[in-house]
Design an enzyme around this catalytic site. Structure first.
Site, PDB file in Angstrom:
ATOM      1  N   CYS A  42      -5.346  -3.238   2.427  1.00 58.28           N
ATOM      2  CA  CYS A  42      -5.216  -3.257   3.897  1.00 58.28           C
ATOM      3  C   CYS A  42      -6.557  -3.338   4.636  1.00 58.28           C
ATOM      4  O   CYS A  42      -7.207  -4.374   4.612  1.00 58.28           O
ATOM      5  CB  CYS A  42      -4.392  -2.054   4.336  1.00 58.28           C
ATOM      6  SG  CYS A  42      -3.427  -2.362   5.843  1.00 58.28           S
ATOM      7  N   GLU A  88       0.847  -1.203   0.000  1.00 55.84           N
ATOM      8  CA  GLU A  88       0.000   0.000   0.000  1.00 55.84           C
ATOM      9  C   GLU A  88       0.886   1.258   0.000  1.00 55.84           C
ATOM     10  O   GLU A  88       1.849   1.353   0.768  1.00 55.84           O
ATOM     11  CB  GLU A  88      -0.849  -0.024   1.282  1.00 55.84           C
ATOM     12  CG  GLU A  88      -1.753   1.174   1.456  1.00 55.84           C
ATOM     13  CD  GLU A  88      -2.552   1.106   2.770  1.00 55.84           C
ATOM     14  OE1 GLU A  88      -2.219   0.270   3.633  1.00 55.84           O
ATOM     15  OE2 GLU A  88      -3.504   1.898   2.912  1.00 55.84           O
ATOM     16  N   LYS A 116      -9.175   2.347  -2.280  1.00 54.97           N
ATOM     17  CA  LYS A 116      -9.450   1.731  -0.966  1.00 54.97           C
ATOM     18  C   LYS A 116     -10.836   2.134  -0.471  1.00 54.97           C
ATOM     19  O   LYS A 116     -11.181   3.322  -0.495  1.00 54.97           O
ATOM     20  CB  LYS A 116      -8.381   2.189   0.016  1.00 54.97           C
ATOM     21  CG  LYS A 116      -8.377   1.512   1.370  1.00 54.97           C
ATOM     22  CD  LYS A 116      -7.155   1.995   2.186  1.00 54.97           C
ATOM     23  CE  LYS A 116      -7.013   1.284   3.506  1.00 54.97           C
ATOM     24  NZ  LYS A 116      -5.798   1.710   4.241  1.00 54.97           N
TER      25      LYS A 116
END
Lengths: 539, 539
Positions: free
Chosen positions: B145, B42, B109
Site C-alpha cells: 500500500c 494487505e 511495510k
C-alpha cells in the site's frame, strides 16, 4: 545561585492569544518573586493536546508572533517554553530558551509518544540533537516529557555538558501516575547523575486531566521540591553550583494525597475545566437516588459551586420512595436546586403510540429503555432552555458492559465517572463524606438498582460488582485473554458473558459523552476498537 | 508465463478463523482457474484496520496458526498474503509469500501511514529491507500500500532484482481515489520501469469502505487489467517474460464509473457491510418527506433489499401534507413497510411536564428539539423491539454546522450520508432515479425544510446550500483559514457564521453515529479536533 520558577499553569487548547498573555503575566510574577528563569510546560503556548489544530496553516505565523511578543515582554528573565515549531517544512514539538529577546537554544522532542491517548507522530517529526544552554554559569539541558521515559535523551544531554535537566511536561494523570513519575525521575537522575526539574501542565482538556504536581529531584535521586497537585501556581526551585555540579536545595514538599483524594480531585478539576472552558453556565443532572448520580452531584458542587448545579428527579412507577427521599435529602444537603418531574404521562403515551407496532411482541428491555429515554429528553430540554450542560453519570463498569441506555441515561455533555469502576464509585462516595456530609449514607449502603422494572437489582443481570470490576480490569487495562482471566480464578460463565458484553457495547461507547480519563486505559482515544469485528475471545 | 490471480476479497476485521477459511477457499478457486499465484490484500488475515485488536496478546499465536493452515492447505500454489507478524518482539505489517508449505519470503511495510484515518505507527515497526522472491523464473518484488506512494521502496526492490512488483493494499475509497491511484502507479511503473499488480481490499469496515478496483500496470505505465470496483471476485493477470523483462498481457478492463455512480455504490456497500457484518436483521428509518431520508431509504433498499427496510413517518403539526404524501409514495415505490406514528401526544405531554421549569422563558429551539427527540425515542423503541438498526440520515453539511438534534434526528447506528454534502445529496438522488424510480421528483425539487416550525426552510437559518457547501469544503477538506475563504469570494458574514458553527458543533459530532467516509476528510478518525478549544478563526 539560580532561582528557577516552575510555572505549573492551566492553558486553553488553541487559544494562543490568551495563553500568550498568561505566559507573560506569570513571567512577570516570577520576576517579582526573584526568578532567574521561569519554566512553562510542554506546548504551553497551544495547550495540550492541540490535536488537528496543529494542521491549520496559520499555526506557524501565530506561534512566531506569540514567541516574539513573549520574549520582548519579559526582559531580564530566562524563559523556557513549549510550542509547536515549523523548521524547514517540518513540525517539531519544541522547547525554547529565550532571554533578552534572543533565542538561546531550541530543543525538539526526541521521543514522540504514539500509544495510549497520544498521537504525536501524526503531527511531529522527532528531534535528534541535545540542547544545552549556558545561563548565569550553569549549563541547562532541555528535555520534553516522554524523552525522560527513555534512557537516550538525558544521556545525550549529559554528554553535551548539561549540569541540570529542565523537563517540560504535559503528562496526563492516571491513578498512581505521580508515584510512577517520581520513581522514574529518581532513577533517571541517579543514572545520569543530573538533577531534574520537572514542570507539568495542570488542568482538564476534554478527556484528559493534567495534575501538575511538578517537582525537582537531585542527582542522588532525592525529591527536593514537590509542588501540590491540581493547583495552578508558580513554584520556586533554588539551584546552586558546587564544584561544577548543580545542586537543588531542599524546598517545600506538598504532602502526597491518598489514592481516593487524588482521584476525587482529578474528577473535580476535569469537570470544572470542561464546563468552564466551554462556557457553560452550569450543569443539570438527573438525581435517581442511586450512587452514581449522588457522587456526580457532589463532584459537580465541588467543581462549580451549588448555585451552578441543578438536579432533577424523574420518578416512574418503579422508583422507590427511598430513592425519592434520598435524592431530595441530598439536594438539600448540597444546597442545590431540585425539581421533581414524573415521567409516567410521556411513557404511557409512547407505549400507546407504539402498541400497534409492538403487537405480538413480548415485553423486554424496550420498555425499560423508554423510561430512560423519556428522562433523557427532559434533561436535554432543560439543558437547551436553561443553557446548562447535562452531566451524565454512568460509571466505567456500566460503560464497559453497556449497562446503560443510549440516548437515555447516556445523554449528556460530559461524564465525571466515565473511567471510574463501580466499586471505586462506592469508595469515592465514602471518601467524599469524610470531608463533609454530601451523600446520604443509605445511598452508599443499599444494593444498586436501575429501578426500571419492579424490584430490579443490578446484580440480577450482572455479576456482583467486585467480580465484574475485577474481570473488567483484567480485560480492559490488562489486555488479558478470556482463558487467562478464567485461569485467574473467575467462573467461565461470568468471564464469557462479561467479555461478550464489552465487545458488543463498542457501538454505545462510540456515541458516549466524553469523560475524565483517570486509568491507564480509558474509553476515549485510549482504546481504539472497531465496532464491526469478529475477534473470538479465547486464548 | 505466470497466471497471477488478484483476490479482491472482503474480510471481517478480527475474524481470523473465518478469514482463513475464505483465503483457503479463494485459493482453491484460483487453482481451479489455473493460477500460479494468488495475491490477497494487505492484512487480509485480520481485515483492515484491526485497530487495537493488534494489541491483544494472542494475536501472534492466532496468526501463526492461521498461516500454517493456509500454507498447508494450498500446495502447488504461490500464495501472497498480508498479516500482522511479530518478529523479535516487534510487530510488522507483513506480506508473506508461501509455497508448498514453505515461506519463500516476507516483506515488512516500510512506509506506515499515520495521517488522515491511519494510525499504523501506533502498532507497527517499519520494515527496511526489500523482498524479492524467485518464482517459476520470475523475480517478484513485494510492496504494501503506502510504500508505492513514496519513491524509495520500489527502487529498493528494483535494485534487489525485482522484475515485477506485487502490491498488497487496503486502500480506502474517497471520491476520485481510483483515478489518483491509477495515475500514481502509472508514474511509479514508468519511473521504476517495473510492472505492478495492485490488489485491493473490498468491503465496508465501520467508517471506511474499500472499493477494490484492483488493477495491473505495465512498465510503460499502461493499465493492462482493471477489475471492477465494489465486486468481490478473483481477477487474473497474465505475465510473461521477454528478454528478462516481465510483461503484463492485456486483459479485461472494467469500465470506469462516473463520479455519482462510484459514490453511490460506495454508500450502498458501506451500509450493507455495516448491517450484515454486525448481524442486524435490517434497518428502520424515519421518512420525513425530505431528501436525506428519501435518498437513505433508496440506498438501504439497494443495500439490503426492500424486505429488510422499515420506514416510519412521524408527523407533527408542522409536517406538510406534501411530506406525508411523498413519504407514502416513496415507500410504495420502493416496496418497503411503512408506518405513520404521530408524535403530538408525547410532545404536548413533554411541554406540559416542563411548563413549570420553562416559566418566564421564551420559545426557542428547545421546542423544535423536543419534536426531533420524540421521534428519536420512537425509532429507538422500534429498533429495540424489532431488532432493526436505526439508519440515521443527516448529511455532511448538517453534521458540519450542527444543524441536527443530538439524540433526535441524530439517533442511529449508522449513517450512509454522513460524509456527503447536501448539494451532492441532490445529485445522488437524481442519479439514483436514472436507474429506476426510487425518489419522488417533488422531494428533489422542493426547498429543504426540517419542518420543526411553521413555514420553516433550511435557508432561513443557513446560507443557501451551494454557498454553505463551498465554504465547508474549503474549511474542512481544504483546511483554509477564515480570511482565505472570504478572500475566495464569500461574504465575511457567511464565512464567519459557518466556521463558528463548525467549531461549536464538535461536541455533537463526537456523539454522532458512524457513517461511510467518502471524502478526503470525513468526520471520524480523519478529523481529530478538540471539543474544548479557543482557536480564533482569522488568518
Amino acid at each position: 545561585m539560580l532561582r528557577i520558577m516552575m510555572a505549573q499553569a492551566n492553558f486553553k487548547v488553541g487559544d494562543i492569544d490568551a495563553n500568550t498573555q498568561k505566559i507573560i503575566e506569570l513571567g512577570r510574577q516570577a520576576q517579582t518573586q526573584g526568578a532567574d528563569i521561569v519554566v512553562f510546560p510542554e506546548l504551553a503556548l497551544t495547550g495540550y493536546p492541540p490535536e488537528d489544530l496543529l494542521l491549520r496553516p496559520s499555526l506557524h505565523l501565530r506561534v512566531e508572533s506569540a514567541l516574539a511578543q513573549i520574549s520582548q515582554s519579559l526582559k531580564d528573565l530566562g524563559i523556557i517554553l513549549g510550542y509547536p515549531a515549523q523548521r524547514e517544512g517540518k513540525l517539531y514539538n519544541m522547547a525554547g530558551f529565550f532571554y533578552q529577546g534572543q533565542t538561546l537554544g531550541e530543543y525538539a522532542k526526541h521521543c514522540l509518544p504514539n500509544h495510549q491517548v497520544f498521537d504525536e507522530k501524526r503531527y511531529f517529526h522527532p528531534g535528534t540533537q541535545a540542547c544545552v544552554v549556558h545561563f548565569r554559569g550553569v549549563r541547562l539541558g532541555l528535555s520534553i516529557c516522554e524523552d525522560l521515559w527513555h534512557p537516550e535523551p538525558i544521556m545525550a544531554a549529559r554528554d553535551a555538558g548539561a549540569q541540570l535537566m529542565i523537563s517540560l511536561n504535559a503528562s496526563p494523570f492516571h491513578m498512581g501516575k505521580l508515584a510512577q513519575r517520581r520513581a522514574l525521575l529518581q532513577e533517571s537522575a541517579i543514572n545520569s547523575q543530573l538533577p531534574i526539574i520537572y514542570t507539568n501542565l495542570v488542568g482538564g482538556q476534554d478527556e484528559l486531566v493534567f495534575d501538575g504536581a511538578s517537582f525537582a529531584v537531585n542527582a542522588q535521586g532525592q525529591i527536593c521540591v514537590q509542588a501540590p497537585a491540581y493547583q495552578e501556581n508558580l513554584y520556586p526551585v533554588e539551584v546552586c553550583l558546587l564544584e561544577q555540579e548543580a545542586c537543588i536545595q531542599q524546598g517545600p514538599q506538598a504532602p502526597q494525597l491518598d489514592a481516593d483524594a487524588e482521584l476525587y480531585q482529578a474528577l473535580v478539576l476535569g469537570l470544572a475545566d470542561y464546563v468552564n472552558k466551554n462556557g457553560f453556565q452550569g450543569v443539570v443532572l438527573g438525581l435517581s437516588g442511586g450512587i452514581d448520580s449522588a457522587l456526580s452531584a457532589a463532584i459537580a458542587v465541588d467543581a462549580l459551586g451549588p448555585e451552578r448545579v441543578q438536579a432533577v428527579m424523574m420518578p416512574y412507577h418503579y422508583t422507590s420512595s427511598m430513592s425519592l427521599q434520598d435524592a431530595a435529602a441530598q439536594a438539600k444537603m448540597l444546597g442545590i436546586d431540585y425539581q421533581v418531574l414524573p415521567i409516567a404521562p410521556m411513557v404511557e403515551n409512547f407505549m400507546d403510540t407504539l402498541a400497534p407496532c409492538f403487537a405480538g411482541h413480548a415485553k423486554d428491555t424496550t420498555e425499560e429503555n423508554l423510561q430512560a429515554r423519556t428522562r433523557g429528553v427532559l434533561l436535554m430540554a432543560l439543558s437547551n432552555k436553561l443553557g446548562l450542560m447535562v452531566l451524565t453519570t454512568g460509571n466505567k463498569s456500566e460503560m464497559a458492559v453497556g449497562y446503560a441506555t443510549l440516548y437515555g441515561d447516556m445523554v449528556g455533555g460530559f461524564n465525571a465517572l466515565k473511567d471510574v469502576y463501580k466499586t471505586r464509585v462506592f469508595a469515592l462516595a465514602s471518601y467524599r463524606n469524610t470531608l463533609s456530609p454530601a451523600i446520604p449514607e443509605r445511598v452508599i449502603s443499599r444494593p444498586p438498582s436501575a429501578e426500571l422494572a419492579p424490584d430490579q437489582k443490578d446484580e440480577d443481570s450482572l455479576p456482583p460488582y467486585p467480580v465484574l470490576d475485577a474481570i473488567l480490569h483484567l480485560y480492559i487495562e490488562g489486555d488479558q485473554s478470556q482463558d487467562a482471566i478464567i485461569h485467574a480464578g473467575f467462573t467461565a460463565d461470568d468471564v464469557r458473558r462479561v467479555i461478550r458484553l464489552v465487545d458488543l457495547s463498542e457501538y454505545k461507547r462510540r456515541q458516549a459523552a466524553p469523560g475524565v480519563r483517570v486509568s491507564e486505559r480509558g474509553f476515549g482515544r485510549d482504546r481504539r476498537y472497531p465496532i464491526t469485528q469478529g475477534w473470538i475471545p479465547g486464548v
